[in-house]
Design a protein around this motif. Structure first.
Motif, mmCIF file in Angstrom:
data_model
loop_
_atom_site.group_PDB
_atom_site.id
_atom_site.type_symbol
_atom_site.label_atom_id
_atom_site.label_comp_id
_atom_site.label_asym_id
_atom_site.label_seq_id
_atom_site.Cartn_x
_atom_site.Cartn_y
_atom_site.Cartn_z
ATOM 1 N N VAL A 211 0.834 -1.198 0.000
ATOM 2 C CA VAL A 211 0.000 0.000 0.000
ATOM 3 C C VAL A 211 0.872 1.253 0.000
ATOM 4 N N ALA A 212 0.491 2.230 -0.800
ATOM 5 C CA ALA A 212 1.094 3.565 -0.747
ATOM 6 C C ALA A 212 0.102 4.490 -0.067
ATOM 7 N N LEU A 213 0.477 5.046 1.070
ATOM 8 C CA LEU A 213 -0.350 5.979 1.823
ATOM 9 C C LEU A 213 0.066 7.400 1.467
ATOM 10 N N LEU A 214 -0.871 8.227 0.989
ATOM 11 C CA LEU A 214 -0.570 9.595 0.599
ATOM 12 C C LEU A 214 -1.369 10.548 1.481
ATOM 13 N N SER A 215 -0.666 11.377 2.252
ATOM 14 C CA SER A 215 -1.361 12.384 3.052
ATOM 15 C C SER A 215 -1.671 13.606 2.188
ATOM 16 N N GLU B 213 -1.636 -0.624 -3.946
ATOM 17 C CA GLU B 213 -2.931 -0.032 -3.631
ATOM 18 C C GLU B 213 -2.685 1.402 -3.158
ATOM 19 N N VAL B 214 -3.313 2.348 -3.821
ATOM 20 C CA VAL B 214 -3.098 3.760 -3.516
ATOM 21 C C VAL B 214 -4.212 4.235 -2.591
ATOM 22 N N VAL B 215 -3.822 4.643 -1.367
ATOM 23 C CA VAL B 215 -4.779 5.076 -0.361
ATOM 24 C C VAL B 215 -4.532 6.545 -0.045
ATOM 25 N N GLY B 216 -5.561 7.356 -0.223
ATOM 26 C CA GLY B 216 -5.459 8.776 0.074
ATOM 27 C C GLY B 216 -5.938 9.086 1.475
ATOM 28 N N LEU B 217 -5.168 9.904 2.193
ATOM 29 C CA LEU B 217 -5.541 10.381 3.524
ATOM 30 C C LEU B 217 -5.811 11.873 3.421
ATOM 31 N N ASN C 164 -12.611 17.083 2.484
ATOM 32 C CA ASN C 164 -12.097 16.865 1.137
ATOM 33 C C ASN C 164 -12.208 15.420 0.671
ATOM 34 N N LYS C 165 -12.840 14.582 1.469
ATOM 35 C CA LYS C 165 -12.909 13.157 1.148
ATOM 36 C C LYS C 165 -13.669 12.910 -0.156
ATOM 37 N N ALA C 166 -14.809 13.551 -0.321
ATOM 38 C CA ALA C 166 -15.611 13.339 -1.527
ATOM 39 C C ALA C 166 -14.861 13.790 -2.779
ATOM 40 N N PHE C 167 -14.149 14.908 -2.680
ATOM 41 C CA PHE C 167 -13.367 15.366 -3.827
ATOM 42 C C PHE C 167 -12.334 14.321 -4.222
ATOM 43 N N CYS C 168 -11.591 13.810 -3.260
ATOM 44 C CA CYS C 168 -10.552 12.820 -3.566
ATOM 45 C C CYS C 168 -11.152 11.559 -4.173
ATOM 46 N N GLU D 153 -7.603 4.129 -4.723
ATOM 47 C CA GLU D 153 -8.446 2.948 -4.522
ATOM 48 C C GLU D 153 -9.304 3.093 -3.271
ATOM 49 N N ARG D 154 -8.742 3.774 -2.284
ATOM 50 C CA ARG D 154 -9.502 4.081 -1.074
ATOM 51 C C ARG D 154 -9.123 5.474 -0.605
ATOM 52 N N VAL D 155 -10.082 6.175 -0.021
ATOM 53 C CA VAL D 155 -9.827 7.482 0.580
ATOM 54 C C VAL D 155 -10.347 7.436 2.007
ATOM 55 N N LEU D 156 -9.494 7.816 2.946
ATOM 56 C CA LEU D 156 -9.853 7.812 4.364
ATOM 57 C C LEU D 156 -9.614 9.191 4.955
ATOM 58 N N ALA D 157 -10.493 9.595 5.849
ATOM 59 C CA ALA D 157 -10.228 10.783 6.647
ATOM 60 C C ALA D 157 -9.107 10.469 7.627
ATOM 61 N N TYR D 158 -8.421 11.506 8.076
ATOM 62 C CA TYR D 158 -7.258 11.278 8.942
ATOM 63 C C TYR D 158 -7.605 10.474 10.193
#
Length: 369
Positions: free
Chosen positions: A177-181, A202-206, A211-215, A222-227
């Protein structure tokens, strides 16, 4: 004539002032350019946040202790020239101050570019001293200057981040997994666009909840999570952390939770009010957070591939990215223009706060012409 410049307090980035000075007389070999427009993004706030550590304040020194000028990317027109190889009227793309004009000393000219030979820039990274001559610039397309100013320098960094991790086999996190803040930032989603093309990652956006809906709408995560949703990820998954936020508390949470964190890359400081203090990462579990310096990867790949092949590969990726970003059916970016001193100050304050619409791209101008 005079030049107006936006200056920033180095010890408090929320404090700005407008400084106006009479234009100096050109010396032989110099040119004066009118800075027509420039982009302002979280990346420029990072330049200020790391201004001392990474020498960003040194590109355009103000000559007054405590005050600096943030470099920005944009377009400028040559208005006066005492250099036989540079004509009045030429359009240039490059690294300018937040100002209405600047003097350059062109050297090492080619049809595509020249370097600024101003003495105080000699020891600074060469990539920032290059000025591209639009009439022969392979990445230039007339009518798309705003998109180029906003995304070109950021995407080059994104492309290099992706290449750096692939070059190092994701430090053992492939598959993983690549975690991107700060996933809504332009450099982050450019990186996600590249990473999403790689099998096994797997690219996961934090991001913030706002801004979750925008991402999610971008389609490159592949997944977007709030902090505050980090606990939705398995603690023992192999992963790398690509930190665009610079948030010390978030970095601590990532390093503490993920027991198989293979690499921690520090890219920027989008969360400028919550930056991790210098040296704060030394006591964190896992790998030490390491600052990513794009010019080093440019130098490495240019030596391995050659400058021509490097440019071709980057151009292909740039064209694919901008096609996606500007797709009229679902554009990722909406350009907003700000002209004049008061508007530029207000736009700077908004971008520095980090609370703007992530779909907005800010193009500024202090030019009188």
């Amino acid at each position: 004539m005079s030049t107006i410049e936006l200056q920033i307090r180095k010890d408090d980035l929320s404090i700005t002032r407008l400084h106006e000075a009479d234009d100096t007389r050109l010396a032989d070999g110099q040119v004066r350019v009118r800075i027509d427009s420039f982009a302002l993004t979280a990346n420029n706030i990072t330049y200020a946040a790391f201004g001392e550590a990474m020498n960003y304040w040194q590109f355009y020194p103000t000559g007054e202790d405590g005050w600096g000028t943030i470099p920005v990317w944009g377009f400028a027109t040559v208005t006066h020239s005492l250099h036989p190889g540079v004509a009045v009227g030429e359009l240039l793309y490059g690294y300018f101050p937040m100002a209405s004009a600047v003097v350059l000393t062109p050297e090492r000219l080619s049809p595509e570019r020249f370097a600024d030979g101003t003495a105080h820039r000699a020891a600074l990274p060469a990539v920032y001293n290059q000025y591209f001559r639009s009439q022969a610039d392979p990445l230039y397309t007339a009518g798309t200057e705003d998109i180029q100013a906003l995304l070109r320098p950021l995407f080059i960094t994104s492309w290099l981040i992706d290449d750096f991790f692939a070059d190092n086999d994701f430090f053992g996190a492939d598959p993983g997994v690549a975690l991107l803040s700060s996933a809504s930032s332009k450099t982050a989603y450019g990186t996600a666009f590249q990473l999403a093309q790689r099998d096994g990652i797997e690219v996961v956006g934090l991001t913030s909840a706002a801004n979750k809906a925008f991402c999610e709408s971008l389609g490159c995560y592949e997944r977007v999570l709030a902090y505050e949703e980090l606990d939705q990820l398995a603690a023992d998954m192999p992963c790398v952390y690509i930190d665009f936020a610079g948030n010390g508390a978030l970095r601590h949470a990532v390093h503490t939770r993920f027991t198989r964190l293979k690499y921690s890359a520090s890219i920027g400081g989008a969360h400028v009010d919550q930056l991790a203090p210098s040296g704060a990462g030394r006591d964190l579990p896992g790998p030490r957070a390491t600052l990513f310096f794009a010019p080093a990867q440019i130098k490495k790949r240019s030596a391995e591939w050659g400058a021509e092949r490097f440019g071709e590969r980057m151009a292909l990726a740039w064209n694919a990215f901008t096609t996606q970003v500007t797709d009229p059916r679902a554009p990722w970016l909406r350009v907003e223009h700000h002209h004049g001193a008061a508007a530029v100050q207000a736009a700077y304050a908004a971008v520095r706060s980090g609370r703007g619409d992530p779909r907005s791209g800010h193009i500024l101008s202090l030019s009188r012409g």
